[in-house]
Motif scaffolding. Structure first.
Motif, PDB file in Angstrom:
ATOM      1  N   GLN B   2       0.842  -1.192   0.000  1.00 42.18           N
ATOM      2  CA  GLN B   2       0.000   0.000   0.000  1.00 42.18           C
ATOM      3  C   GLN B   2       0.877   1.242   0.000  1.00 42.18           C
ATOM      4  O   GLN B   2       1.833   1.342   0.782  1.00 42.18           O
ATOM      5  N   PRO B   3       0.605   2.217  -0.864  1.00 46.82           N
ATOM      6  CA  PRO B   3       1.402   3.445  -0.855  1.00 46.82           C
ATOM      7  C   PRO B   3       1.139   4.228   0.424  1.00 46.82           C
ATOM      8  O   PRO B   3       0.071   4.120   1.027  1.00 46.82           O
ATOM      9  N   ASN B  21       1.648  14.091  -0.616  1.00 49.18           N
ATOM     10  CA  ASN B  21       2.617  13.171  -1.187  1.00 49.18           C
ATOM     11  C   ASN B  21       2.144  11.733  -1.134  1.00 49.18           C
ATOM     12  O   ASN B  21       1.413  11.331  -0.223  1.00 49.18           O
ATOM     13  N   CYS B  22       2.590  10.948  -2.092  1.00 48.06           N
ATOM     14  CA  CYS B  22       2.221   9.540  -2.192  1.00 48.06           C
ATOM     15  C   CYS B  22       3.485   8.768  -2.559  1.00 48.06           C
ATOM     16  O   CYS B  22       4.061   9.007  -3.618  1.00 48.06           O
ATOM     17  N   GLN B  70       7.278   8.037  -6.409  1.00 45.51           N
ATOM     18  CA  GLN B  70       6.357   8.871  -5.677  1.00 45.51           C
ATOM     19  C   GLN B  70       5.665   9.898  -6.562  1.00 45.51           C
ATOM     20  O   GLN B  70       6.151  10.231  -7.639  1.00 45.51           O
ATOM     21  N   SER B  71       4.542  10.381  -6.060  1.00 47.38           N
ATOM     22  CA  SER B  71       3.792  11.409  -6.752  1.00 47.38           C
ATOM     23  C   SER B  71       3.371  12.456  -5.731  1.00 47.38           C
ATOM     24  O   SER B  71       3.224  12.158  -4.542  1.00 47.38           O
ATOM     25  N   SER B  72       3.211  13.663  -6.200  1.00 45.14           N
ATOM     26  CA  SER B  72       2.762  14.748  -5.328  1.00 45.14           C
ATOM     27  C   SER B  72       1.601  15.478  -5.982  1.00 45.14           C
ATOM     28  O   SER B  72       1.600  15.688  -7.202  1.00 45.14           O
ATOM     29  N   LEU B  73       0.639  15.848  -5.171  1.00 42.94           N
ATOM     30  CA  LEU B  73      -0.518  16.618  -5.633  1.00 42.94           C
ATOM     31  C   LEU B  73      -0.413  18.015  -5.051  1.00 42.94           C
ATOM     32  O   LEU B  73      -0.185  18.176  -3.848  1.00 42.94           O
ATOM     33  N   CYS B  88      -4.440   8.577  -3.313  1.00 42.38           N
ATOM     34  CA  CYS B  88      -3.681   8.209  -4.501  1.00 42.38           C
ATOM     35  C   CYS B  88      -3.864   6.716  -4.717  1.00 42.38           C
ATOM     36  O   CYS B  88      -3.898   5.929  -3.769  1.00 42.38           O
ATOM     37  N   GLY B  89      -4.017   6.329  -5.953  1.00 46.25           N
ATOM     38  CA  GLY B  89      -4.115   4.931  -6.329  1.00 46.25           C
ATOM     39  C   GLY B  89      -2.933   4.620  -7.226  1.00 46.25           C
ATOM     40  O   GLY B  89      -2.751   5.280  -8.249  1.00 46.25           O
ATOM     41  N   THR B  90      -2.129   3.664  -6.833  1.00 46.63           N
ATOM     42  CA  THR B  90      -0.917   3.379  -7.582  1.00 46.63           C
ATOM     43  C   THR B  90      -1.092   2.147  -8.452  1.00 46.63           C
ATOM     44  O   THR B  90      -1.609   1.116  -7.996  1.00 46.63           O
ATOM     45  N   GLY B  91      -0.677   2.276  -9.701  1.00 45.40           N
ATOM     46  CA  GLY B  91      -0.712   1.160 -10.632  1.00 45.40           C
ATOM     47  C   GLY B  91       0.648   0.501 -10.684  1.00 45.40           C
ATOM     48  O   GLY B  91       1.617   1.139 -11.081  1.00 45.40           O
ATOM     49  N   ILE B  92       0.718  -0.740 -10.252  1.00 46.86           N
ATOM     50  CA  ILE B  92       2.007  -1.439 -10.176  1.00 46.86           C
ATOM     51  C   ILE B  92       2.157  -2.495 -11.262  1.00 46.86           C
ATOM     52  O   ILE B  92       3.150  -3.219 -11.287  1.00 46.86           O
TER      53      ILE B  92
END
Lengths: 115, 111
Positions: B2-3, B21-22, B70-73, B88-92
């Protein structure tokens, strides 16, 4: 354009009873998802359909949960028998395809309380 | 798997900026951002695909750093309507939309 429809909105059952949720996705959307969202947490994918076939059900507790999507449109999610820890909001979502660049549209969910 | 989102909660005054942040421990192929208001369905904000692109929509933008996983909004000049919980939903999995959602960041905007 109509959104994702779910029913019922709320359901209260006793443990060991069974319950079923219904979802009608956006017209033309081939991909349908069921998520479980426990209070204070993010949605957790239970099962993903592509048309009427299962793409991923790795996180579905198959001893008590089942889902089907007959004719590739509506879907039902069933829990039998329910446990206290199944209390959650069950969200249905749909998308045009299962590609990574496709947005998913969520329904308002069914809030299940198991007592 | 889980992120991890940070911060868990933030309170702002209208007009202030926020960053959510994610971070993931796994390689990411896509990041999807959603906002959910209490008792409502999650609403799609944007998708970022592998490639380090940045997207924006009016005063909400996001970045995706695939090396850092990582991603930031970014929410600038926040409005009262921005209040809600952001996921945030992460595609792995490459090419697939199997998302693993973070635990959410609750954003409260006060007048």
């Amino acid at each position: 354009e109509a959104g994702v429809a779910q029913s019922p909105r709320y359901k209260i059952i006793e443990k060991r009873q069974s319950v079923a949720f219904w979802c009608n996705p956006i017209s033309g959307h081939a991909t349908l998802y069921w998520y479980q969202q426990i209070l204070g947490q993010g949605p957790k994918l239970l099962i993903q359909f592509q048309n009427n076939g299962v793409v991923d059900d790795s996180q579905l507790p198959k001893d008590r949960f089942s889902a089907e999507r007959l004719k590739g449109v509506d879907s039902t999610l069933k829990i039998q028998p329910a446990k206290l820890e199944d209390s959650a909001v069950y969200l249905c979502a749909s998308s045009f395809s299962q590609g990574a660049n496709t947005e998913a549209f969520f329904g308002q969910g069914t809030r299940l309380t198991v007592v | 798997q889980q992120p991890v989102q940070s911060p868990q909660a933030v309170i702002l005054r209208e007009g202030e900026d926020a960053v959510i942040n994610c971070s993931s421990s796994k390689a990411l192929y896509s990041v999807h951002w959603y906002r959910q208001k209490h008792g409502e369905a999650p609403v799609f904000l944007m998708i970022l695909l592998k490639g380090g692109e940045q997207k924006g929509h009016e005063k909400i933008s996001a970045s995706f750093n695939e090396k850092k996983q990582q991603s930031s909004l970014y929410l600038t000049a926040s409005q009262l309507s921005y209040s809600g919980t952001y996921f945030c939903g992460t595609g792995i999995i490459q090419g697939a939309q199997k998302l693993v959602f973070g635990q959410g960041t609750r954003l409260t905007i006060n007048p």
